[in-house]
Design a protein around this motif. Sequence first.
Motif, mmCIF file in Angstrom:
data_model
loop_
_atom_site.group_PDB
_atom_site.id
_atom_site.type_symbol
_atom_site.label_atom_id
_atom_site.label_comp_id
_atom_site.label_asym_id
_atom_site.label_seq_id
_atom_site.Cartn_x
_atom_site.Cartn_y
_atom_site.Cartn_z
ATOM 1 N N ALA A 167 -3.623 73.052 75.082
ATOM 2 C CA ALA A 167 -4.582 71.978 74.844
ATOM 3 C C ALA A 167 -4.973 71.322 76.165
ATOM 4 O O ALA A 167 -4.294 71.506 77.184
ATOM 5 C CB ALA A 167 -3.976 70.938 73.897
ATOM 6 N N GLU A 171 -5.397 65.253 76.321
ATOM 7 C CA GLU A 171 -5.281 64.984 74.891
ATOM 8 C C GLU A 171 -3.832 64.743 74.472
ATOM 9 O O GLU A 171 -2.904 65.327 75.033
ATOM 10 C CB GLU A 171 -5.840 66.153 74.088
ATOM 11 C CG GLU A 171 -7.338 66.341 74.208
ATOM 12 C CD GLU A 171 -8.124 65.304 73.428
ATOM 13 O OE1 GLU A 171 -7.499 64.474 72.712
ATOM 14 O OE2 GLU A 171 -9.368 65.311 73.529
ATOM 15 N N ILE A 182 -9.659 67.870 67.939
ATOM 16 C CA ILE A 182 -9.989 68.506 69.220
ATOM 17 C C ILE A 182 -10.858 69.737 69.020
ATOM 18 O O ILE A 182 -11.824 69.968 69.751
ATOM 19 C CB ILE A 182 -8.693 68.892 69.972
ATOM 20 C CG1 ILE A 182 -7.870 67.639 70.278
ATOM 21 C CG2 ILE A 182 -9.016 69.649 71.255
ATOM 22 C CD1 ILE A 182 -6.472 67.960 70.780
ATOM 23 N N GLY A 183 -10.549 70.559 68.032
ATOM 24 C CA GLY A 183 -11.303 71.779 67.771
ATOM 25 C C GLY A 183 -10.759 72.982 68.518
ATOM 26 O O GLY A 183 -10.016 72.854 69.499
ATOM 27 N N PHE A 184 -11.152 74.173 68.045
ATOM 28 C CA PHE A 184 -10.575 75.437 68.513
ATOM 29 C C PHE A 184 -11.543 76.178 69.424
ATOM 30 O O PHE A 184 -12.738 76.280 69.142
ATOM 31 C CB PHE A 184 -10.234 76.310 67.299
ATOM 32 C CG PHE A 184 -9.547 77.603 67.632
ATOM 33 C CD1 PHE A 184 -8.335 77.621 68.292
ATOM 34 C CD2 PHE A 184 -10.112 78.823 67.261
ATOM 35 C CE1 PHE A 184 -7.686 78.812 68.594
ATOM 36 C CE2 PHE A 184 -9.474 80.018 67.551
ATOM 37 C CZ PHE A 184 -8.258 80.009 68.223
ATOM 38 N N ILE A 185 -11.023 76.690 70.533
ATOM 39 C CA ILE A 185 -11.770 77.598 71.418
ATOM 40 C C ILE A 185 -11.365 79.022 71.050
ATOM 41 O O ILE A 185 -10.223 79.434 71.267
ATOM 42 C CB ILE A 185 -11.479 77.322 72.908
ATOM 43 C CG1 ILE A 185 -11.838 75.880 73.270
ATOM 44 C CG2 ILE A 185 -12.242 78.313 73.781
ATOM 45 C CD1 ILE A 185 -13.301 75.523 73.094
ATOM 46 N N CYS A 213 -14.664 75.187 65.165
ATOM 47 C CA CYS A 213 -14.726 76.026 66.362
ATOM 48 C C CYS A 213 -15.624 75.358 67.386
ATOM 49 O O CYS A 213 -16.795 75.080 67.119
ATOM 50 C CB CYS A 213 -15.256 77.411 66.009
ATOM 51 S SG CYS A 213 -15.346 78.539 67.419
ATOM 52 N N ARG A 214 -15.104 75.113 68.578
ATOM 53 C CA ARG A 214 -15.858 74.437 69.628
ATOM 54 C C ARG A 214 -16.423 75.403 70.679
ATOM 55 O O ARG A 214 -17.127 74.971 71.581
ATOM 56 C CB ARG A 214 -14.955 73.433 70.344
ATOM 57 C CG ARG A 214 -14.296 72.411 69.468
ATOM 58 C CD ARG A 214 -15.296 71.490 68.813
ATOM 59 N NE ARG A 214 -14.615 70.364 68.182
ATOM 60 C CZ ARG A 214 -15.129 69.638 67.194
ATOM 61 N NH1 ARG A 214 -16.340 69.923 66.735
ATOM 62 N NH2 ARG A 214 -14.445 68.638 66.677
ATOM 63 N N VAL A 227 -10.977 74.643 77.676
ATOM 64 C CA VAL A 227 -9.788 73.833 77.371
ATOM 65 C C VAL A 227 -9.536 72.851 78.509
ATOM 66 O O VAL A 227 -9.302 71.656 78.286
ATOM 67 C CB VAL A 227 -8.563 74.742 77.145
ATOM 68 C CG1 VAL A 227 -7.319 73.895 76.875
ATOM 69 C CG2 VAL A 227 -8.814 75.707 75.990
ATOM 70 N N GLY A 232 -11.660 71.690 73.768
ATOM 71 C CA GLY A 232 -10.946 72.241 72.627
ATOM 72 C C GLY A 232 -9.599 72.796 73.048
ATOM 73 O O GLY A 232 -9.247 72.788 74.228
ATOM 74 N N THR A 234 -6.721 76.204 72.407
ATOM 75 C CA THR A 234 -6.726 77.615 72.066
ATOM 76 C C THR A 234 -5.297 78.122 71.950
ATOM 77 O O THR A 234 -4.329 77.391 72.234
ATOM 78 C CB THR A 234 -7.511 78.433 73.106
ATOM 79 O OG1 THR A 234 -7.801 79.729 72.565
ATOM 80 C CG2 THR A 234 -6.726 78.596 74.402
#
Length: 293
Positions: A167, A171, A182-185, A213-214, A227, A232, A234
């Motif tokens: 992350a 954050e 935050i969302g996912f890469i 999904c970012r 990131v 985001g 991952t």
Amino acid sequence: MMNPQWLRTFVALIEQGSFTRCAEHLDLTQAAVSQHVQKLEERLGPLLIRRPRQLELTPAGRALLSYCEEVSAADQRLHKRLSEHDEEHGEIALICPGSIGLVLYPMLLEVQRATPGLSIRQRFAPDREVLEAVLENRFELGLTTLKPDDPRLCVSRFTEEPLELIAPASERVEGWDDLKRIGFIDHPDGRAMGSRLLSRYYPEAPGIGSLPCRGFTNQIGLILEPVARGLGFTVLPRYARLAFQRPASIQVIQGPRLVEDTLWLIHRAEWPLSARAQLVAQKLKTQIEGLGE
């Protein structure tokens, strides 16, 4: 067997396109070039149709050119075989997944710098392509995340590679709600890796499909860029994170269980590894095992 000098002259003549340029290229007289071609034609028949400013191969000429190419390839194979016991000269050819490849490539370059007679050839590829390349003898060494079950391959453990939840350093991540915020890469293996890891970290959560999904990239060396910029989180193998050049901008979120893959070193079983490949494989394994967090 035909005179090797005649064959070299014939190939050079076709490559240069004229008797004059061929003679200059080989440091011969035009008469010598003509004589070499004449000797070949006495044995094989007409090889060339001589036109103004152009040479055209006859069928016999095309057959001879193909024969010369085969002889050249055989000569290269012979030199390669004769150099298999030489630790300091020749090619090191490795095909492997991108994550471990990012870490190994600088190590390989250091080996080459210390031993200038070596030439490094590395390719990043998924397991299926790694297996095909090693079986077809296009690469001497390969690394896979799945242990092959093929009698044509010699397989040994290389190292373990844990998956990591990574992350932005800025954050605060204390639970599933933070990941959702935050969302996912994503990346080509992102969903599969994320499902494996997050199901262990957050077994009660609805799963990676519920996360926004970012972003997405298929370049292993770029996945951590968004990131690091706070866009985001991952999930990646550890060696991809260790190769990242700005570690202070990211953080690893620890979980209750370790999720890891074994990386397997493979090569053809029918013949031994070259001395240089054995040496380099051992050096890489030692260095990988010595890597810290």
